[in-house]
Design an enzyme around this catalytic site. Structure first.
Site, PDB file in Angstrom:
ATOM      1  N   TYR A  76      53.615  -8.539  35.752  1.00 40.65           N
ATOM      2  CA  TYR A  76      53.131  -8.394  34.364  1.00 40.65           C
ATOM      3  C   TYR A  76      53.394  -9.654  33.557  1.00 40.65           C
ATOM      4  O   TYR A  76      54.460 -10.261  33.678  1.00 40.65           O
ATOM      5  CB  TYR A  76      53.847  -7.226  33.676  1.00 40.65           C
ATOM      6  CG  TYR A  76      53.325  -5.873  34.065  1.00 40.65           C
ATOM      7  CD1 TYR A  76      51.992  -5.518  33.839  1.00 40.65           C
ATOM      8  CD2 TYR A  76      54.172  -4.935  34.646  1.00 40.65           C
ATOM      9  CE1 TYR A  76      51.524  -4.261  34.201  1.00 40.65           C
ATOM     10  CE2 TYR A  76      53.717  -3.674  35.001  1.00 40.65           C
ATOM     11  CZ  TYR A  76      52.386  -3.348  34.777  1.00 40.65           C
ATOM     12  OH  TYR A  76      51.930  -2.112  35.126  1.00 40.65           O
ATOM     13  N   LYS A 124      83.818  10.806  33.066  1.00 34.77           N
ATOM     14  CA  LYS A 124      82.761  11.091  32.091  1.00 34.77           C
ATOM     15  C   LYS A 124      81.437  10.476  32.550  1.00 34.77           C
ATOM     16  O   LYS A 124      81.429   9.622  33.454  1.00 34.77           O
ATOM     17  CB  LYS A 124      83.171  10.530  30.726  1.00 34.77           C
ATOM     18  CG  LYS A 124      83.343   9.027  30.729  1.00 34.77           C
ATOM     19  CD  LYS A 124      84.151   8.561  29.518  1.00 34.77           C
ATOM     20  CE  LYS A 124      84.222   7.057  29.481  1.00 34.77           C
ATOM     21  NZ  LYS A 124      85.326   6.560  28.657  1.00 34.77           N
TER      22      LYS A 124
END
Ligand SMILES: *Cc1c(COP(=O)(O)O)cnc(C)c1O
Length: 348
Positions: free
Chosen positions: A244, A33
């Site tokens: 950042y 899956k």
């Protein structure tokens, strides 16, 4: 210059063999899956040497059918006639986990193979034990329906000592399933609960070489190796900050390698300062916040050139479990999160 996820075919074959060795009596239902846990359905051919394959939904079965003739077990089952017809055309076995699905398949005249999913204590999907009895009685009157297996799923198999495991196992063992195959074991139970192997085992994460437990399993080989190019190398001084929010500050003069991978590729934004990155066979540490397309790494005086490649996970020295631990997540989430911008290549 881009991010590459290299998918090892020999590691897939090896890990499938580990399943066989652990549960020699059982047939194997390979869980593929979520695009084979993020490894891409078209790059996992060695897993088609198992006995069955399983996906969550019809859209996945449609793609999977182009790559294998094995029976596909559809874990969600079907919710209406249109889905039923497509699932049968794709030669799927259907999981039946809710009574509302029973009338749809009973009204059909086509031959249908079902896996009855029982809730033994996880309380997510599955029939209660009394619903199971009603279901078995009704299926007796539906000659088109063949019961392939009765299955259940553990809530806590990744903690083999957890009391819920035996409670669930006892509940499962109470079911009178004479002559019907049984299945309960995911990867954690394959490795940690041999009394739960029964007739079919359902390995997922271990096929991809990742431990279902908090600890690393040396028997498994990592299948996906994620790498990215070094785009820049620069020297910085004590007190200079990186990235950042100025999220990391140099304690001494050092060098920073900026690598072309970020959270848009699936590298976890929550990876903390100090998360290891493997460069030229040496573990270095993440410095500052993960950006969309870039990360920065403190390389000290390591010999590094622009164009060298960094390994982010999937190496003996840098298992994905380590990255997961530094990012407050699990290997499953990292693997399924590698984005479509990344180039996937199969290799021996
Ligand atoms: C995904 C899944 C598995 C496999 O679990 P792993 O922990 O990856 O081994 C087994 N059974 C069911 C029903 C699943 O949905």
């Amino acid at each position: 210059m881009h991010v590459v996820a290299a998918i090892s075919q020999s590691a897939l074959a090896h890990n499938l063999n580990v399943v066989r060795t652990q549960a020699p009596q059982a047939k194997i239902l390979c869980m593929v899956k979520a695009n084979a846990y993020g490894h891409h359905i078209d790059l996992i051919k060695p897993l088609f040497q198992g006995d069955f394959v399983a996906v969550s939904e019809l859209s996945e079965a449609r793609i999977l059918r182009q790559h294998t003739a094995l029976p596909i077990v559809l874990l969600s089952g079907i919710f209406n006639d249109t889905e039923l017809n497509e699932a049968l055309a794709l030669k799927c076995h259907l999981v039946l986990h809710h009574l509302s699905q029973l009338s749809i398949i009973c009204h059909s005249t086509q031959a249908i193979k079902v896996w009855l999913k029982v809730d033994t204590g996880m309380h997510r999907l599955g029939l209660s034990l009394s619903e199971l009895s009603r279901c078995l009685a009704q299926i007796n009157h539906c000659p088109n329906i063949h019961i392939e297996c009765i299955m259940s799923h553990f809530a806590c198999a990744d903690e083999p000592e957890h009391a819920n495991n035996l409670t669930q196992l006892n509940a499962f063992n109470q079911i009178n399933t004479t002559g019907i195959n049984r299945s309960m074991a995911n990867s954690a139970a394959i490795l940690g609960l041999p009394q739960a192997h029964f007739d079919y085992v359902r390995p997922g994460i271990m096929l991809y070489g990742v431990s279902p437990f908090a600890t690393i399993n040396k028997k498994l080989q990592p299948v996906m190796q994620l790498s990215a190019p070094i785009m820049s190398v620069k020297s910085i001084h004590k007190g200079d900050s990186v990235g950042y929010g100025a999220g990391w500050t140099a304690k001494q003069t050092t060098r920073i390698a900026t690598i072309g991978i970020g959270y848009a590729d699936g590298y976890p934004r929550h990876a903390k300062n100090g998360t290891p990155v493997l460069i030229n066979n040496q573990l270095c540490t993440l410095a500052g916040r993960v950006s969309m397309d870039l990360i920065c790494v403190d390389i000290g005086d390591l010999k590094v050139s622009v164009g060298d490649r960094a390994i982010l996970w999937g190496h003996d020295k840098l298992p994905i479990e380590t990255i997961a631990a530094h990012s407050d997540t699990i290997g499953y989430e990292l693997l399924t999160g590698v984005s479509s911008r990344v180039s996937f290549i199969a290799h021996a």
